[in-house]
Enzyme design. Structure first.
Site, PDB file in Angstrom:
ATOM      1  N   LYS A 187      60.506   5.743 -40.646  1.00  0.00           N
ATOM      2  CA  LYS A 187      60.961   5.430 -39.288  1.00  0.00           C
ATOM      3  C   LYS A 187      61.443   3.973 -39.190  1.00  0.00           C
ATOM      4  O   LYS A 187      62.451   3.682 -38.536  1.00  0.00           O
ATOM      5  CB  LYS A 187      59.810   5.699 -38.308  1.00  0.00           C
ATOM      6  N   LYS A 256      60.223  -5.139 -31.880  1.00  0.00           N
ATOM      7  CA  LYS A 256      58.956  -4.849 -32.582  1.00  0.00           C
ATOM      8  C   LYS A 256      59.214  -4.023 -33.851  1.00  0.00           C
ATOM      9  O   LYS A 256      58.664  -4.294 -34.916  1.00  0.00           O
ATOM     10  CB  LYS A 256      58.031  -4.084 -31.633  1.00  0.00           C
TER      11      LYS A 256
HETATM   12  P1  NAD Z   1      57.088   3.227 -22.910  1.00  0.00           P
HETATM   13  O1  NAD Z   1      56.661   1.813 -22.792  1.00  0.00           O
HETATM   14  O2  NAD Z   1      58.143   3.765 -22.013  1.00  0.00           O
HETATM   15  O3  NAD Z   1      55.804   4.191 -22.775  1.00  0.00           O
HETATM   16  C1  NAD Z   1      54.551   3.886 -23.280  1.00  0.00           C
HETATM   17  C2  NAD Z   1      53.489   4.416 -22.305  1.00  0.00           C
HETATM   18  O4  NAD Z   1      52.198   4.153 -22.858  1.00  0.00           O
HETATM   19  C3  NAD Z   1      53.530   3.737 -20.933  1.00  0.00           C
HETATM   20  O5  NAD Z   1      53.596   4.710 -19.910  1.00  0.00           O
HETATM   21  C4  NAD Z   1      52.239   2.916 -20.873  1.00  0.00           C
HETATM   22  O6  NAD Z   1      51.693   2.828 -19.572  1.00  0.00           O
HETATM   23  C5  NAD Z   1      51.347   3.728 -21.802  1.00  0.00           C
HETATM   24  N1  NAD Z   1      50.260   2.927 -22.383  1.00  0.00           N
HETATM   25  C6  NAD Z   1      50.353   1.720 -22.992  1.00  0.00           C
HETATM   26  N2  NAD Z   1      49.150   1.335 -23.436  1.00  0.00           N
HETATM   27  C7  NAD Z   1      48.279   2.315 -23.088  1.00  0.00           C
HETATM   28  C8  NAD Z   1      46.885   2.502 -23.286  1.00  0.00           C
HETATM   29  N3  NAD Z   1      46.142   1.567 -23.920  1.00  0.00           N
HETATM   30  N4  NAD Z   1      46.319   3.626 -22.788  1.00  0.00           N
HETATM   31  C9  NAD Z   1      47.048   4.553 -22.145  1.00  0.00           C
HETATM   32  N5  NAD Z   1      48.377   4.440 -21.947  1.00  0.00           N
HETATM   33  C10 NAD Z   1      48.988   3.339 -22.419  1.00  0.00           C
HETATM   34  O7  NAD Z   1      57.503   3.402 -24.445  1.00  0.00           O
HETATM   35  P2  NAD Z   1      58.470   4.541 -25.044  1.00  0.00           P
HETATM   36  O8  NAD Z   1      59.875   4.070 -25.008  1.00  0.00           O
HETATM   37  O9  NAD Z   1      58.089   5.869 -24.497  1.00  0.00           O
HETATM   38  O10 NAD Z   1      58.027   4.466 -26.591  1.00  0.00           O
HETATM   39  C11 NAD Z   1      56.783   4.975 -27.052  1.00  0.00           C
HETATM   40  C12 NAD Z   1      56.765   4.845 -28.573  1.00  0.00           C
HETATM   41  O11 NAD Z   1      57.838   5.645 -29.126  1.00  0.00           O
HETATM   42  C13 NAD Z   1      56.990   3.413 -29.069  1.00  0.00           C
HETATM   43  O12 NAD Z   1      56.202   3.194 -30.203  1.00  0.00           O
HETATM   44  C14 NAD Z   1      58.470   3.384 -29.402  1.00  0.00           C
HETATM   45  O13 NAD Z   1      58.770   2.407 -30.387  1.00  0.00           O
HETATM   46  C15 NAD Z   1      58.697   4.806 -29.898  1.00  0.00           C
HETATM   47  N6  NAD Z   1      60.067   5.337 -29.697  1.00  0.00           N
HETATM   48  C16 NAD Z   1      60.769   5.119 -28.539  1.00  0.00           C
HETATM   49  C17 NAD Z   1      62.059   5.654 -28.408  1.00  0.00           C
HETATM   50  C18 NAD Z   1      62.882   5.446 -27.157  1.00  0.00           C
HETATM   51  O14 NAD Z   1      64.106   5.667 -27.221  1.00  0.00           O
HETATM   52  N7  NAD Z   1      62.326   5.060 -26.029  1.00  0.00           N
HETATM   53  C19 NAD Z   1      62.609   6.424 -29.448  1.00  0.00           C
HETATM   54  C20 NAD Z   1      61.844   6.663 -30.590  1.00  0.00           C
HETATM   55  C21 NAD Z   1      60.568   6.111 -30.717  1.00  0.00           C
END
Ligand code: NAD
Length: 320
Positions: A187, A256
């Site tokens: 990834k 990150k």
């Molecule tokens: P985001 O910030 O939109 O969502 C993360 C969620 O986790 C939030 O709702 C937050 O409130 C919750 N959270 C954080 N800490 C927490 C805790 N301790 N307990 C409970 N809930 C908690 O992030 P995202 O864009 O959905 O990305 C999530 C993961 O997927 C990341 O690692 C990101 O790198 C990866 N990712 C994102 C994308 C994208 O396009 N957005 C694509 C592929 C991978």
């Protein structure tokens, strides 16, 4: 390479209950992924520390839990989609985390966490008889909604077999290997390329605009030619040329991912000349606009170097 103290492949995952699934982290990716599980007929028990995020999935039929431990007391299989490695560590191993639950048997990390943290978490869970699958995803929010993500899966063979039908709800499952951490490395390499495409395409288009080219024509030509890439095909038409900057991935999270990739290169004593330059671009944008801006906004921090603005609100036919 570090090896877990307990052999994860020795953990029995037979007859795992995959009908009832715990889901922690209902963000940009978690909401569409958990929604697809519900649509596929799974019972979802969800938790997010942000009450508004939790409500969004409750509105689609999920049961809510007050903590990760509560989720892991209600389901044998717990999935997580969390922003950063520290969040995954806290949710998996913290006092109120998955490990503290009473039913948990399998923890699947869908986040981009990095191989080192993943291996550490997997080893600690294995010591307590909990199996971990490392399963980051690629394809963005649009892919999560459509069920067309690339799902990278590293776990012992029996666990891969048990999880493939569940993770198939999110997209195409690629079997990366046995050891948690391998899918994370896959990834990070993928995202470094995605970050490079955005940085290099933004820089090139800003140059073209400064020299008098129309950016809409530039993207048309690039997409019909040999410069075509994921930024020119997807990010520029959907979120940059129309200046919406709304692709659904925080710039701080992309930075990150680049940092995690470069840290892995450093740990492997492998120089990444291009990766190092790309990291500078993301660090600059992070310093200028902060972590919460959309990752497609990187170009806004390059434009001032040329004194130009690329595209216009409303897109090609929109208002100037
Ligand atoms: P985001 O910030 O939109 O969502 C993360 C969620 O986790 C939030 O709702 C937050 O409130 C919750 N959270 C954080 N800490 C927490 C805790 N301790 N307990 C409970 N809930 C908690 O992030 P995202 O864009 O959905 O990305 C999530 C993961 O997927 C990341 O690692 C990101 O790198 C990866 N990712 C994102 C994308 C994208 O396009 N957005 C694509 C592929 C991978």
């Amino acid at each position: 390479m570090d090896t877990p103290a307990t052999d994860a492949s020795a953990i029995d995952v037979s007859a795992l209950d995959t009908r009832r699934i715990g889901f922690i982290g209902i963000g940009n990716m978690g909401l569409p992924m958990a929604s697809r599980l519900i649509a596929a007929g799974h019972e979802v028990i969800a938790h997010d520390r942000d009450p508004a995020a939790a409500r969004a999935i409750a509105d689609r039929g999920a049961e809510l839990a007050a903590s990760a431990a509560e989720v892991a007391s209600a389901a044998e299989l717990v999935l997580a989609s969390l922003p950063r490695p520290e969040a995954v560590r806290a949710v998996a191993l913290g006092a109120d985390g998955v490990l503290a639950g009473t039913r948990r048997r399998v923890f699947v990390d869908l986040s981009t966490t990095g191989p080192r943290t993943t291996r550490e978490i997997a080893a600690e869970l294995a010591r307590h008889g909990v199996a971990m699958a490392d399963s980051p995803v690629s394809g963005g929010v649009a892919g999560a909604r459509a069920g067309s993500l690339a799902v990278m899966l590293a776990a012992p063979a029996a666990l891969r077999a048990a999880l493939t039908p569940v993770l198939g709800v999110f997209g195409r499952v690629f079997e990366i290997g046995e050891a948690p951490g391998l899918a994370q490395t896959m990834k990070l390499v993928n995202n470094l390329l995605s970050a490079t495409a955005i940085a290099a395409t933004s820089e090139a288009v800003v140059l073209g605009v400064k020299a008098g080219l129309d950016p809409f024509v530039m993207i048309d030509v690039i997409n019909a030619g040999s410069g075509r890439n994921t930024a020119s095909v997807d990010k520029f038409p959907r979120s940059i040329l129309n200046r919406r900057f709304d692709h659904g991935f925080a710039l701080g999270l992309m930075a990150k991912d680049v940092d995690l990739c470069l840290a892995e290169a450093e740990a492997q004593h492998f120089p990444m000349w291009i990766g190092a330059a790309v990291k500078q671009m993301w660090t600059h944008a992070l310093g200028q606009g902060g972590p919460d801006q959309d990752f497609t906004a990187l170009i806004k921090h390059i434009e001032p170097w040329a004194g130009v603005t690329v595209g216009r609100q409303g897109g090609r036919d929109g208002d100037a």
